[in-house]
Scaffold this motif. Structure first.
Motif: not given
Length: 248
Positions: A25-53
């Motif tokens: 999203g382009d501004r803060l709202n609950e669904p967008a913040n939730r999505a960012a946190l959930a997507f980060l968790d997914a990247l850290e658990r099962d993200g594409p190979e080659g992610i370093e940070e």
């Protein structure tokens, strides 16, 4: 469809030669913040190979990758596949989050801008304390200073602007408010946010294995207390009387 998902969100953008930013999203709202946190968790658990940070901001997830083993096009394709796999705006928040109750003195000489902030929100000081202390807020991101959380969202009445002039300095542990958010300061610093509460909670503990105490996704409630009790709680150590439990 929520406002967060309208207008072609999420978007993937390049950040330098080895980074990508996935914005929900382009501004803060609950669904967008939730999505960012959930997507980060997914990247850290099962993200594409080659992610370093990885990290998050209020509505975005950032990743840095090794460009020798994966170029932007391949990483973009992998991220696009992940984004299409589910509705990230309605995703569960990451496990292992904590709920903190933090004793807070509202107003008095310790937090002298409570009445000013309450007036801007159209409330009495008593109603302002009730509104803030009864709202369970989420750590939306960490930023500005080491371990410093931005928390929200508050009710719409608290969509008040920052000050036009800086306060010379607020102490570590200061609770401030603006734009439907709270910031709990980890260090003493100037700020344009109004100082409405004071805690004895030490957010940044460089000698610890986990120097940043609060993490994105944690939830917090600020419980009113008196200056005398808060002063006594300082003897409890860096928690300053705060207690926490793991969220299921």
């Amino acid at each position: 469809m929520t406002d967060a998902t309208a207008n072609d969100w999420p978007q993937i953008r390049n950040v330098g030669i080895d980074g990508l930013l996935v914005s929900f999203g382009d501004r803060l709202n609950e669904p967008a913040n939730r999505a960012a946190l959930a997507f980060l968790d997914a990247l850290e658990r099962d993200g594409p190979e080659g992610i370093e940070e990885t990290s998050t901001s209020l509505v975005s997830t950032y990743l840095r990758f090794d460009p020798i083993h994966c170029d932007h096009a391949k990483m973009r394709a992998a991220l696009g596949k992940m984004l299409k796999a589910r509705d990230w705006y309605d995703a569960d928040l990451p496990s292992g989050r904590r709920f903190w109750r933090i004793p807070t003195v509202f107003g008095t000489d310790l937090a002298p801008q409570l009445e000013e902030a309450a007036e801007a929100a159209g409330m009495s000081a008593e109603d302002a304390i009730r509104s803030i202390s009864e709202t369970r807020v989420r750590v939306q991101t960490i930023g500005f200073a080491a371990g410093q959380p931005y928390l929200g969202e508050l009710p719409p009445d608290w969509d008040i602007p920052r000050q036009t002039q800086l306060t010379d300095k607020v102490p570590a542990g200061a609770l401030t408010v603006a734009i439907r958010q709270l910031v709990l300061f980890s260090v003493s610093t100037p700020t344009g946010w109004r100082h409405i509460g004071q805690t004895a909670f030490q957010l940044f503990r460089p000698e610890s294995d986990t120097p940043f105490v609060l993490r994105p996704g944690d939830e917090v409630q600020f419980d009113p207390t008196t200056p005398e009790k808060l002063d006594a709680m300082k003897a409890d150590g860096p928690e300053g009387g705060a207690v926490s439990e793991t969220l299921k």
